[in-house]
Scaffold this motif. Sequence first.
Motif, mmCIF file in Angstrom:
data_model
loop_
_atom_site.group_PDB
_atom_site.id
_atom_site.type_symbol
_atom_site.label_atom_id
_atom_site.label_comp_id
_atom_site.label_asym_id
_atom_site.label_seq_id
_atom_site.Cartn_x
_atom_site.Cartn_y
_atom_site.Cartn_z
ATOM 1 N N VAL A 1 0.824 -1.199 0.000
ATOM 2 C CA VAL A 1 0.000 0.000 0.000
ATOM 3 C C VAL A 1 0.859 1.250 0.000
ATOM 4 N N SER A 2 1.938 1.257 0.763
ATOM 5 C CA SER A 2 2.794 2.438 0.791
ATOM 6 C C SER A 2 3.405 2.702 -0.574
ATOM 7 N N ASP A 3 3.723 1.654 -1.323
ATOM 8 C CA ASP A 3 4.223 1.838 -2.684
ATOM 9 C C ASP A 3 3.168 2.494 -3.557
ATOM 10 N N ALA A 4 1.918 2.062 -3.422
ATOM 11 C CA ALA A 4 0.832 2.648 -4.200
ATOM 12 C C ALA A 4 0.647 4.115 -3.837
ATOM 13 N N HIS A 5 0.707 4.442 -2.550
ATOM 14 C CA HIS A 5 0.586 5.841 -2.131
ATOM 15 C C HIS A 5 1.729 6.675 -2.693
ATOM 16 N N HIS A 6 2.937 6.152 -2.658
ATOM 17 C CA HIS A 6 4.093 6.879 -3.181
ATOM 18 C C HIS A 6 3.931 7.133 -4.675
ATOM 19 N N LEU A 7 3.504 6.129 -5.427
ATOM 20 C CA LEU A 7 3.325 6.291 -6.868
ATOM 21 C C LEU A 7 2.232 7.303 -7.185
ATOM 22 N N ALA A 8 1.129 7.251 -6.442
ATOM 23 C CA ALA A 8 0.036 8.178 -6.703
ATOM 24 C C ALA A 8 0.468 9.619 -6.456
ATOM 25 N N ARG A 9 1.291 9.839 -5.447
ATOM 26 C CA ARG A 9 1.758 11.204 -5.169
ATOM 27 C C ARG A 9 2.606 11.741 -6.322
ATOM 28 N N LEU A 10 3.163 10.847 -7.094
ATOM 29 C CA LEU A 10 3.948 11.247 -8.252
ATOM 30 C C LEU A 10 3.094 11.338 -9.511
ATOM 31 N N THR A 11 1.810 11.015 -9.391
ATOM 32 C CA THR A 11 0.917 10.986 -10.547
ATOM 33 C C THR A 11 0.250 12.337 -10.735
ATOM 34 N N THR A 12 0.429 12.891 -11.920
ATOM 35 C CA THR A 12 -0.208 14.148 -12.272
ATOM 36 C C THR A 12 -1.298 13.881 -13.291
ATOM 37 N N ARG B 1 -7.761 15.141 -5.519
ATOM 38 C CA ARG B 1 -6.800 15.679 -4.538
ATOM 39 C C ARG B 1 -7.046 15.142 -3.129
ATOM 40 N N SER B 2 -8.306 14.908 -2.787
ATOM 41 C CA SER B 2 -8.616 14.461 -1.431
ATOM 42 C C SER B 2 -8.677 12.939 -1.303
ATOM 43 N N SER B 3 -8.445 12.234 -2.386
ATOM 44 C CA SER B 3 -8.434 10.765 -2.316
ATOM 45 C C SER B 3 -7.252 10.334 -1.454
ATOM 46 N N PRO B 4 -7.233 9.097 -1.006
ATOM 47 C CA PRO B 4 -6.102 8.624 -0.206
ATOM 48 C C PRO B 4 -4.764 8.738 -0.941
ATOM 49 N N PHE B 5 -4.820 8.886 -2.265
ATOM 50 C CA PHE B 5 -3.589 8.937 -3.054
ATOM 51 C C PHE B 5 -3.105 10.365 -3.321
ATOM 52 N N HIS B 6 -3.936 11.370 -3.045
ATOM 53 C CA HIS B 6 -3.544 12.785 -3.175
ATOM 54 C C HIS B 6 -2.913 13.092 -4.533
ATOM 55 N N TYR B 7 -3.655 12.831 -5.600
ATOM 56 C CA TYR B 7 -3.145 13.108 -6.936
ATOM 57 C C TYR B 7 -2.851 14.590 -7.113
ATOM 58 N N SER B 8 -1.866 14.886 -7.920
ATOM 59 C CA SER B 8 -1.619 16.248 -8.350
ATOM 60 C C SER B 8 -2.518 16.477 -9.565
ATOM 61 N N VAL B 9 -3.278 17.571 -9.581
ATOM 62 C CA VAL B 9 -4.250 17.800 -10.645
ATOM 63 C C VAL B 9 -3.961 19.126 -11.333
ATOM 64 N N LEU B 10 -3.841 19.069 -12.649
ATOM 65 C CA LEU B 10 -3.754 20.262 -13.486
ATOM 66 C C LEU B 10 -5.101 20.404 -14.167
ATOM 67 N N GLU B 11 -5.594 21.619 -14.323
ATOM 68 C CA GLU B 11 -6.925 21.829 -14.877
ATOM 69 C C GLU B 11 -6.881 22.712 -16.109
ATOM 70 N N ALA C 1 4.552 17.665 -17.270
ATOM 71 C CA ALA C 1 4.641 16.204 -17.223
ATOM 72 C C ALA C 1 3.310 15.677 -16.702
ATOM 73 N N VAL C 2 2.585 14.967 -17.540
ATOM 74 C CA VAL C 2 1.254 14.472 -17.205
ATOM 75 C C VAL C 2 1.252 12.952 -17.332
ATOM 76 N N ILE D 1 -0.120 6.882 -22.420
ATOM 77 C CA ILE D 1 -0.851 7.656 -21.414
ATOM 78 C C ILE D 1 -2.342 7.264 -21.400
ATOM 79 N N PRO D 2 -2.870 6.989 -20.211
ATOM 80 C CA PRO D 2 -4.304 6.671 -20.120
ATOM 81 C C PRO D 2 -5.147 7.923 -20.310
ATOM 82 N N VAL D 3 -6.222 7.780 -21.069
ATOM 83 C CA VAL D 3 -7.184 8.856 -21.274
ATOM 84 C C VAL D 3 -8.538 8.344 -20.783
ATOM 85 N N VAL D 4 -9.087 9.035 -19.788
ATOM 86 C CA VAL D 4 -10.386 8.678 -19.225
ATOM 87 C C VAL D 4 -11.392 9.687 -19.766
#
Length: 94
Positions: free
Chosen positions: A2-13, A32-42, A57-58, A87-90
């Motif tokens: 889980v800590s690896d997943a959290h670390h990766l998500a913090r690096l995810t923009t 931003r408020s998810s347990p993973f705290h994504y960085s979000v560009l809008e 870098a996205v 790159i994933p596109v949702v």
Amino acid sequence: MVSDAHHLARLTTVLLIDDDEGDRRYWSGALRSSPFHYSVLEADAGEAGLNVYRRQAVNSVILDLDMAQSGFLSLVRLVPNRKSPQIPVVILTR
């Protein structure tokens, strides 16, 4: 693990492209408020989103299918490129 997943998500923009301010605010806050705290560009339009994508870098892109002025299909075709071919596109819609 889980800590690896959290670390990766913090690096995810995530680049969020949506012309509806309320929807953009909702998804941005949720990411931003998810347990993973994504960085979000809008971006509020397709062209603005492409400009952000080219400069930053996205790791993934979230697009609103119903954007009025975006040239939506152009965005879907342009996002995966040599810079980041996997790159994933949702795609969101209501």
